[in-house]
Design an enzyme around this catalytic site. Structure first.
Site, PDB file in Angstrom:
ATOM      1  N   HIS A  71      -4.061 -35.833 -43.538  1.00 40.33           N
ATOM      2  CA  HIS A  71      -2.662 -35.767 -43.981  1.00 40.33           C
ATOM      3  C   HIS A  71      -2.415 -36.986 -44.867  1.00 40.33           C
ATOM      4  O   HIS A  71      -3.045 -38.036 -44.671  1.00 40.33           O
ATOM      5  CB  HIS A  71      -1.777 -35.829 -42.722  1.00 40.33           C
ATOM      6  CG  HIS A  71      -0.314 -35.646 -42.961  1.00 40.33           C
ATOM      7  ND1 HIS A  71       0.496 -36.654 -43.433  1.00 40.33           N
ATOM      8  CD2 HIS A  71       0.500 -34.579 -42.761  1.00 40.33           C
ATOM      9  CE1 HIS A  71       1.742 -36.205 -43.509  1.00 40.33           C
ATOM     10  NE2 HIS A  71       1.771 -34.948 -43.110  1.00 40.33           N
ATOM     11  N   CYS A  78       1.276 -31.721 -47.145  1.00 43.78           N
ATOM     12  CA  CYS A  78       0.903 -33.145 -47.280  1.00 43.78           C
ATOM     13  C   CYS A  78      -0.593 -33.336 -47.089  1.00 43.78           C
ATOM     14  O   CYS A  78      -1.035 -34.295 -46.455  1.00 43.78           O
ATOM     15  CB  CYS A  78       1.673 -34.033 -46.313  1.00 43.78           C
ATOM     16  SG  CYS A  78       3.446 -33.923 -46.513  1.00 43.78           S
ATOM     17  N   LYS A 110       6.819 -34.058 -32.613  1.00 42.89           N
ATOM     18  CA  LYS A 110       5.847 -32.952 -32.574  1.00 42.89           C
ATOM     19  C   LYS A 110       5.442 -32.653 -31.136  1.00 42.89           C
ATOM     20  O   LYS A 110       4.714 -31.699 -30.873  1.00 42.89           O
ATOM     21  CB  LYS A 110       4.609 -33.309 -33.399  1.00 42.89           C
ATOM     22  CG  LYS A 110       4.889 -33.426 -34.905  1.00 42.89           C
ATOM     23  CD  LYS A 110       3.605 -33.556 -35.665  1.00 42.89           C
ATOM     24  CE  LYS A 110       3.778 -34.169 -37.032  1.00 42.89           C
ATOM     25  NZ  LYS A 110       4.396 -33.290 -38.023  1.00 42.89           N
ATOM     26  N   GLN A 157      -1.336 -34.033 -34.429  1.00 41.34           N
ATOM     27  CA  GLN A 157      -1.446 -32.597 -34.152  1.00 41.34           C
ATOM     28  C   GLN A 157      -2.283 -32.310 -32.902  1.00 41.34           C
ATOM     29  O   GLN A 157      -2.525 -31.151 -32.571  1.00 41.34           O
ATOM     30  CB  GLN A 157      -2.071 -31.866 -35.355  1.00 41.34           C
ATOM     31  CG  GLN A 157      -1.270 -31.959 -36.632  1.00 41.34           C
ATOM     32  CD  GLN A 157       0.071 -31.216 -36.554  1.00 41.34           C
ATOM     33  OE1 GLN A 157       0.335 -30.444 -35.626  1.00 41.34           O
ATOM     34  NE2 GLN A 157       0.936 -31.466 -37.522  1.00 41.34           N
ATOM     35  N   ASP A 192      -5.610 -40.306 -36.033  1.00 46.70           N
ATOM     36  CA  ASP A 192      -4.311 -39.687 -36.259  1.00 46.70           C
ATOM     37  C   ASP A 192      -4.201 -38.525 -35.261  1.00 46.70           C
ATOM     38  O   ASP A 192      -4.830 -37.480 -35.434  1.00 46.70           O
ATOM     39  CB  ASP A 192      -4.249 -39.197 -37.711  1.00 46.70           C
ATOM     40  CG  ASP A 192      -2.987 -38.401 -38.006  1.00 46.70           C
ATOM     41  OD1 ASP A 192      -2.272 -38.038 -37.053  1.00 46.70           O
ATOM     42  OD2 ASP A 192      -2.730 -38.123 -39.192  1.00 46.70           O
TER      43      ASP A 192
HETATM   44  N1  7TS Z   1      -0.584 -36.843 -39.416  1.00 44.50           N
HETATM   45  C1  7TS Z   1      -0.684 -35.509 -39.269  1.00 44.50           C
HETATM   46  C2  7TS Z   1      -1.993 -34.883 -38.934  1.00 44.50           C
HETATM   47  C3  7TS Z   1       0.472 -34.735 -39.432  1.00 44.50           C
HETATM   48  O1  7TS Z   1       0.376 -33.405 -39.278  1.00 44.50           O
HETATM   49  C4  7TS Z   1       1.695 -35.354 -39.762  1.00 44.50           C
HETATM   50  C5  7TS Z   1       2.942 -34.551 -40.013  1.00 44.50           C
HETATM   51  C6  7TS Z   1       1.731 -36.739 -39.860  1.00 44.50           C
HETATM   52  C7  7TS Z   1       0.566 -37.442 -39.697  1.00 44.50           C
HETATM   53  C8  7TS Z   1       2.990 -37.474 -40.127  1.00 44.50           C
HETATM   54  O2  7TS Z   1       3.839 -37.389 -39.041  1.00 44.50           O
HETATM   55  P1  7TS Z   1       5.333 -37.940 -39.123  1.00 44.50           P
HETATM   56  O3  7TS Z   1       5.952 -37.511 -37.839  1.00 44.50           O
HETATM   57  O4  7TS Z   1       5.247 -39.422 -39.239  1.00 44.50           O
HETATM   58  O5  7TS Z   1       5.960 -37.284 -40.321  1.00 44.50           O
HETATM   59  N2  7TS Z   1       2.710 -33.223 -40.381  1.00 44.50           N
HETATM   60  C9  7TS Z   1       3.609 -32.338 -40.837  1.00 44.50           C
HETATM   61  C10 7TS Z   1       3.287 -31.014 -41.096  1.00 44.50           C
HETATM   62  O6  7TS Z   1       2.182 -30.522 -40.919  1.00 44.50           O
HETATM   63  N3  7TS Z   1       4.377 -30.383 -41.552  1.00 44.50           N
HETATM   64  O7  7TS Z   1       5.381 -31.255 -41.592  1.00 44.50           O
HETATM   65  C11 7TS Z   1       4.930 -32.477 -41.155  1.00 44.50           C
END
Ligand code: 7TS
Length: 421
Positions: free
Chosen positions: A138, A379, A241, A218, A215
Site C-alpha cells: 500500500h 493506493c 479496520k 489487513q 504492515d
Molecule cells: N496498509 C494497508 C495494507 C492498507 O490496506 C491501508 C488502508 C493502510 C496501510 C493505511 O491505513 P490507514 O488506516 O492509515 O488509512 N487501506 C485502504 C483500502 O484498502 N481502502 O481504503 C483504505
C-alpha cells in the site's frame, strides 16, 4: 504441508456453525437500506463497521469519564487515564506483545509506518543503505520509506510478485546484504488479498540481522496475530479496520528498537525535563505519544478488542475464508471477469476487472443495488502497474457478511455485464 503464514486458526476440534445473523445484530449500520435495497457492505478493507458495544463504550466515556489524561490529580482525569491505559493493556494481550509499553497509540497504520520510517530512519539509515519493500505494498508502506531514502541517500529494493500476486520469495534473500537496514512488508495485501508467509520472511531477514516492519492493517481484522510468535520488530495497524473508531491505531515495536529511536513528534506529555538548553524524554510509550492523544479512540479500540474476544474469532476467520472461496467460485463462472490476485493463501479480498467496463462503472451500478464495493487503484499503484491495469473493482469481506450478499454481488455483476454488452 500448510505454509507458515503467521496465522492461528482453529485446529481439528469439532466446530459449531458460525452464527452470522447473531453477529449482524451487533452492527446497527448493517440493518439499513441504501438506494432502496438492503445494504450489502463489502468495503471492509477500507473501513469495517462498528459494533454497538463500541458505540456504547464511547458514549459512556463521553458522558461520564472525559478528561485529559496523565496530568490530572482529580478523579475524572485519573479515571480517563486508567481507561486509556487499560486499552493499551487489551491491545498488548490481543497481539501478545511482551509489554504494554511496546504498544504505541498513533492515528492509524499510516502514522505508525511514518513513525518507524522517520524515527528508525533518522537513527539507523545512512547514505548507500538499502530498504527492502515489496511490489504489493500500500502507498502507506512505500512513500514514507521513499522519502527517508531520498533524504539519506539510501535506495529501495523491491521483492517481486508473480502472476498470482504472491511474493517471489527466492528473490527476497538475494536482495538482502550488509547494506539492508530494514525490511518493510505487508502481512496481507489490500489490493490482492495475498497472505504473505510473514514468519518465514521475518526469519530470513533475521538471519541477516535485519529488522522487519510489518504492515498489519489487513491482517489484524481477519485472524489472530501473535507478534512474538512471528517475531516482528514492528507491527502497524489501524483501529477502524478492526471494528473500532477512526483516528486511532497502534504501532507495536520491540522495546530494544523503540528505546534507541528518537521521538517522531515532540511537545507535551513526552518529556522528562525541559530547559532551553536541552530536553530529556519520557520512557516508552510516552516518548512516542506527544500531545493529547486520541483518548476516546483508544478506549473505543479497547472495546473493539473486547468485542473480538467475546466472539469466536477463530470460527469467524474460518467463516470468512469460506465466504471468500464461495465468492471466488461464483465470480469465476461469469464470462469476461478476471480475478486480480489468485494467491494460494488469501484473506477477505476479491479484486476483479471486467473486459471493457471501467471499475468505477461497476461500483456505481452495484451501488444502485445497495452493494458497497470499492473501485480504484486501492493506493497500490505498483500492483496495478504490474498487472497493467489502471484499477480494479474490489469486494472485501468481514465476518458479518453473508452468502446471500455474495449472491446479490454476483447477480449485480452479471447485470452490469449485460448492460454493457
Ligand atoms: N496498509 C494497508 C495494507 C492498507 O490496506 C491501508 C488502508 C493502510 C496501510 C493505511 O491505513 P490507514 O488506516 O492509515 O488509512 N487501506 C485502504 C483500502 O484498502 N481502502 O481504503 C483504505
Amino acid at each position: 504441508m500448510r505454509q507458515d503464514l503467521g496465522l492461528k486458526l482453529l485446529d481439528s476440534s469439532p466446530k459449531k456453525p458460525f452464527d452470522v445473523e447473531r453477529i449482524r445484530a451487533d452492527f446497527p449500520v448493517l440493518s439499513q437500506n441504501m438506494n432502496g435495497k438492503p445494504l450489502a457492505y463489502l468495503d471492509n478493507a477500507a473501513s469495517a463497521q462498528v459494533p454497538k458495544v463500541v458505540i456504547e463504550r464511547i458514549h459512556e466515556y463521553l458522558t461520564k469519564e472525559h478528561a485529559n489524561i496523565h496530568r490530572g490529580v482529580y478523579y475524572l482525569s485519573q479515571k480517563a487515564t486508567t481507561a486509556y491505559e487499560s486499552a493499551r493493556e487489551k491491545i498488548k494481550r490481543f497481539i501478545n506483545a511482551r509489554e504494554a509499553e511496546e504498544c504505541i497509540f498513533v492515528r492509524g497504520c499510516t502514522e505508525a509506518i511514518n513513525l518507524v520510517a522517520y524515527s528508525f530512519g533518522r537513527r539507523f539509515i545512512e547514505n548507500g543503505d538499502e530498504i527492502v519493500l515489496s511490489q504489493m505494498e500500500h502507498h502507506a508502506n512505500i512513500i514514507p520509506w521513499q522519502t527517508i531514502a531520498e533524504e539519506k541517500g539510501a535506495r529501495l529494493r523491491i521483492i517481486p510478485i508473480n502472476e498470482r500476486g504472491e511474493l517471489v520469495l527466492e528473490e527476497f534473500e538475494n536482495l538482502l546484504n550488509e547494506r539492508t537496514k530494514i525490511v518493510a512488508i505487508t502481512h496481507v495485501s489490500n489490493s490482492l488479498g495475498t497472505v504473505n508467509p510473514i514468519k518465514q520472511i521475518i526469519s530470513i531477514a533475521h538471519k541477516f540481522g535485519i529488522p522487519v516492519c510489518v504492515d498489519g492493517a489487513q491482517a489484524i481484522p481477519h485472524f489472530r496475530v501473535d507478534v512474538q510468535e512471528i517475531d516482528a520488530d514492528f507491527y502497524a495497524f489501524s483501529g477502524h479496520k478492526m471494528f473500532g473508531p477512526t483516528g486511532i491505531g497502534v504501532l507495536y515495536g520491540k522495546r530494544k528498537w523503540l528505546e534507541e529511536m528518537p521521538p517522531y513528534q515532540t511537545g507535551g506529555g513526552m518529556i522528562r525535563r525541559v530547559t532551553f538548553e536541552k530536553t530529556t524524554f519520557a520512557p516508552i510509550p510516552e516518548k512516542f505519544e506527544a500531545g493529547t492523544p486520541a483518548i476516546m479512540g483508544a478506549i473505543g479500540l479497547g472495546a473493539a478488542v473486547d468485542y473480538l474476544n467475546s466472539i469466536d474469532f477463530e470460527a469467524a476467520s474460518e467463516y470468512e475464508k469460506e465466504l471468500l472461496e464461495y465468492a471466488t467460485e461464483q465470480i469465476s463462472n461469469i464470462e469476461g471477469v478476471r480475478i486480480i490476485g489468485t494467491a494460494k493463501e488469501k484473506a477477505s479480498v476479491l479484486s476483479f476487472v471486467i473486459e471493457n467496463i471501467h471499475p468505477h462503472d461497476i461500483g456505481t451500478i452495484l451501488d444502485q443495488q445497495g452493494i458497497a464495493i470499492r473501485a480504484g487503484h486501492h493506493c497500490a499503484q505498483p500492483v496495478m502497474d504490474f498487472f497493467k491495469i489502471p484499477a480494479t473493482a474490489r469486494a472485501s469481506f468481514a465476518f458479518y457478511n453473508t452468502k446471500q450478499e455474495v449472491d446479490r454481488l454476483i447477480e449485480a455483476i452479471k447485470k452490469t455485464v449485460e448492460i454493457f454488452s
